[in-house]
Design an enzyme around this catalytic site. Structure first.
Site, PDB file in Angstrom:
ATOM      1  N   ASP A 286     -18.934  16.856  -2.633  1.00  0.00           N
ATOM      2  CA  ASP A 286     -19.891  17.210  -1.581  1.00  0.00           C
ATOM      3  C   ASP A 286     -19.499  16.488  -0.297  1.00  0.00           C
ATOM      4  O   ASP A 286     -19.209  15.284  -0.316  1.00  0.00           O
ATOM      5  CB  ASP A 286     -21.302  16.810  -2.005  1.00  0.00           C
ATOM      6  CG  ASP A 286     -22.345  17.309  -1.023  1.00  0.00           C
ATOM      7  OD1 ASP A 286     -22.789  18.459  -1.188  1.00  0.00           O
ATOM      8  OD2 ASP A 286     -22.696  16.548  -0.090  1.00  0.00           O
TER       9      ASP A 286
ATOM     10  N   ASP B  22     -17.285  24.590  10.322  1.00  0.00           N
ATOM     11  CA  ASP B  22     -16.419  25.545   9.607  1.00  0.00           C
ATOM     12  C   ASP B  22     -14.974  25.054   9.583  1.00  0.00           C
ATOM     13  O   ASP B  22     -14.268  25.186   8.578  1.00  0.00           O
ATOM     14  CB  ASP B  22     -16.486  26.917  10.279  1.00  0.00           C
ATOM     15  CG  ASP B  22     -17.823  27.612  10.054  1.00  0.00           C
ATOM     16  OD1 ASP B  22     -18.589  27.157   9.170  1.00  0.00           O
ATOM     17  OD2 ASP B  22     -18.088  28.620  10.751  1.00  0.00           O
TER      18      ASP B  22
ATOM     19  N   ASN C 255     -22.859  19.461  11.604  1.00  0.00           N
ATOM     20  CA  ASN C 255     -23.135  20.773  12.200  1.00  0.00           C
ATOM     21  C   ASN C 255     -24.056  20.652  13.398  1.00  0.00           C
ATOM     22  O   ASN C 255     -23.852  21.293  14.437  1.00  0.00           O
ATOM     23  CB  ASN C 255     -23.753  21.705  11.159  1.00  0.00           C
ATOM     24  CG  ASN C 255     -22.712  22.502  10.393  1.00  0.00           C
ATOM     25  OD1 ASN C 255     -21.606  22.715  10.883  1.00  0.00           O
ATOM     26  ND2 ASN C 255     -23.059  22.941   9.189  1.00  0.00           N
TER      27      ASN C 255
ATOM     28  N   GLU D 164     -21.547  23.121   1.436  1.00  0.00           N
ATOM     29  CA  GLU D 164     -20.534  22.078   1.597  1.00  0.00           C
ATOM     30  C   GLU D 164     -20.190  21.452   0.243  1.00  0.00           C
ATOM     31  O   GLU D 164     -19.697  20.336   0.160  1.00  0.00           O
ATOM     32  CB  GLU D 164     -21.029  20.980   2.563  1.00  0.00           C
ATOM     33  CG  GLU D 164     -22.198  20.175   2.084  1.00  0.00           C
ATOM     34  CD  GLU D 164     -23.558  20.792   2.417  1.00  0.00           C
ATOM     35  OE1 GLU D 164     -24.565  20.078   2.308  1.00  0.00           O
ATOM     36  OE2 GLU D 164     -23.611  21.975   2.804  1.00  0.00           O
TER      37      GLU D 164
END
Length: 388
Positions: free
Chosen positions: A254, A271, A262, A297
């Site tokens: 993770d 991304d 983000n 993620e």
């Protein structure tokens, strides 16, 4: 795929046009064949009737001789033969009756109507004289009938049959050649359709099916296998490991604080980090190892042949590489990794993933950017974790 649409549209239009042309040519070939058969039938009928005229002229001459010698029973057959020959002459000349549908062709018309030597005049004169003798017993008429039957009429009738045969053969040959040309065009069109249209269509269809298959099993952003593919591959890997008596381990990875990345740097940067993560992992893993994106993620890695120690080495190497990566334009990021190994008590992939997920939860609880291993417990109480 959008860029291919004009090409596919042109190929489809060409395929439809080719099929229409094939249907048209097939219909034309069928009509030509019907016409050839009809021409042959009509030619056979004309030749048969023209040939029968020769036989009737000789029959009339013989019956007139019998009648002259006093055989009255020959009179009616003589009149019948005269009537049949006249009917046949009308059918040949005018193209009606006795199965004849076409009038005389130009090649035969001059033979039948060329001045005073025409065959039509000769036949009708012969029939008139024969009928006069049959009714009146006119001796001069008898002499003329026999003279015409022996000398002038028979070769002229033979020549007429030859004209009809030559005409029939020429016409049939021309129609057969036309049919062969149409069939050659038809076969060429079919071959061209297969090579120039059908084959590219099949190739593109195969390509699109491949793309759809890839989309069904791959993550569109990272290009890694998706959850569905990983679950199917993982179940197969467990079956293989148990069959071979081999080890199998799982890493649940993770990206730490990904939501904050983000929010701070924007989704495009997030991304890019995910893509970079996929690149690093794929260059680190061995051939035969499996990785898939199983969440936003979150990633899952299966390591066939790796036990606890080997899995921990891979996990720590991967964590270190990701922590030290400094790609141009990307912020630093770290990962937390949970590790588990296949146990004899595991009922399937769900139990293996459940322990790796539990280890990941512990790693994140301890401050993230670390690796933790979750061992199997006897009579494991882990519930089934749905992968939906």
């Amino acid at each position: 795929m959008t860029a291919d649409r004009p090409v596919v549209s042109r190929l489809t239009a060409g395929y439809v046009i080719a099929l229409t042309l094939i249907a048209f040519l097939s219909g034309g070939a069928h009509l030509l064949l019907d016409h050839v058969i009809a021409e042959q039938h009509d030619a056979a009928t004309i030749i048969n009737v023209a040939g029968r005229q020769r036989m009737l002229s000789q029959r009339i001459a013989l019956l007139s001789t019998d009648l002259r010698q006093g055989d009255e029973s020959a009179r009616q057959p003589l009149l019948d033969a005269i009537g049949l020959m006249r009917q046949s002459q009308d059918a040949l000349v005018h193209g009606k009756g006795l199965g004849i549908t076409n009038p005389l062709p130009p090649e035969a018309r001059s033979h039948y109507f060329d001045g005073r030597t025409g065959l039509d005049l000769a036949v009708r004169t012969f029939l008139g004289e024969a009928e006069r003798f049959a009714i009146n017993r006119d001796e001069l008429a008898y002499q003329r009938v026999h003279s015409a039957a022996r000398s002038t009429l028979l070769p002229t009738l033979d020549h007429a049959v030859g004209i009809f045969e030559a005409k029939a053969n020429g016409r049939t040959h021309w129609l057969q050649q036309a049919q062969q040309v149409v069939m050659a065009i038809l076969l060429t069109t079919v071959l061209a359709t297969m090579v120039l249209i059908f084959r590219p269509l099949v190739t593109r269809l195969r390509r699109y099916v491949g793309r759809l298959f890839d989309l069904a099993r791959s993550d569109s952003l990272t290009g890694l296998p998706n959850r569905r593919f990983l679950v199917d591959a993982g179940e197969a890997a467990i079956i293989q490991a148990r069959r071979d008596g081999a080890d199998l381990s799982c890493l649940m990875v993770d990206l730490d604080h990904f939501t904050a990345i983000n929010d701070r740097y924007g989704r495009a940067t997030g991304d890019a980090i995910l893509i970079r993560f996929a690149d690093i992992v794929q260059t680190t893993l061995r051939q035969g190892d499996l990785i898939g994106r199983t969440g936003g993620e979150e990633f899952t890695i299966l390591l066939p042949g790796a036990g606890e120690a080997g899995a921990l080495l891979v996990a720590e190497k991967l964590r270190s590489l990701l922590e030290s990566d400094r790609s141009d334009g990307l912020p630093a990021f770290t990962t937390s990794i949970g590790v588990s190994s296949l146990s004899g008590d595991d009922r399937g992939l769900t139990d293996l993933l459940s322990r790796a997920d539990a280890a990941l939860y512990v790693a994140k609880g301890l401050g993230r950017n670390r690796v933790r291993f979750e061992a199997a417990r006897p009579s494991s109480l882990y519930g089934a974790v749905h992968m939906a």
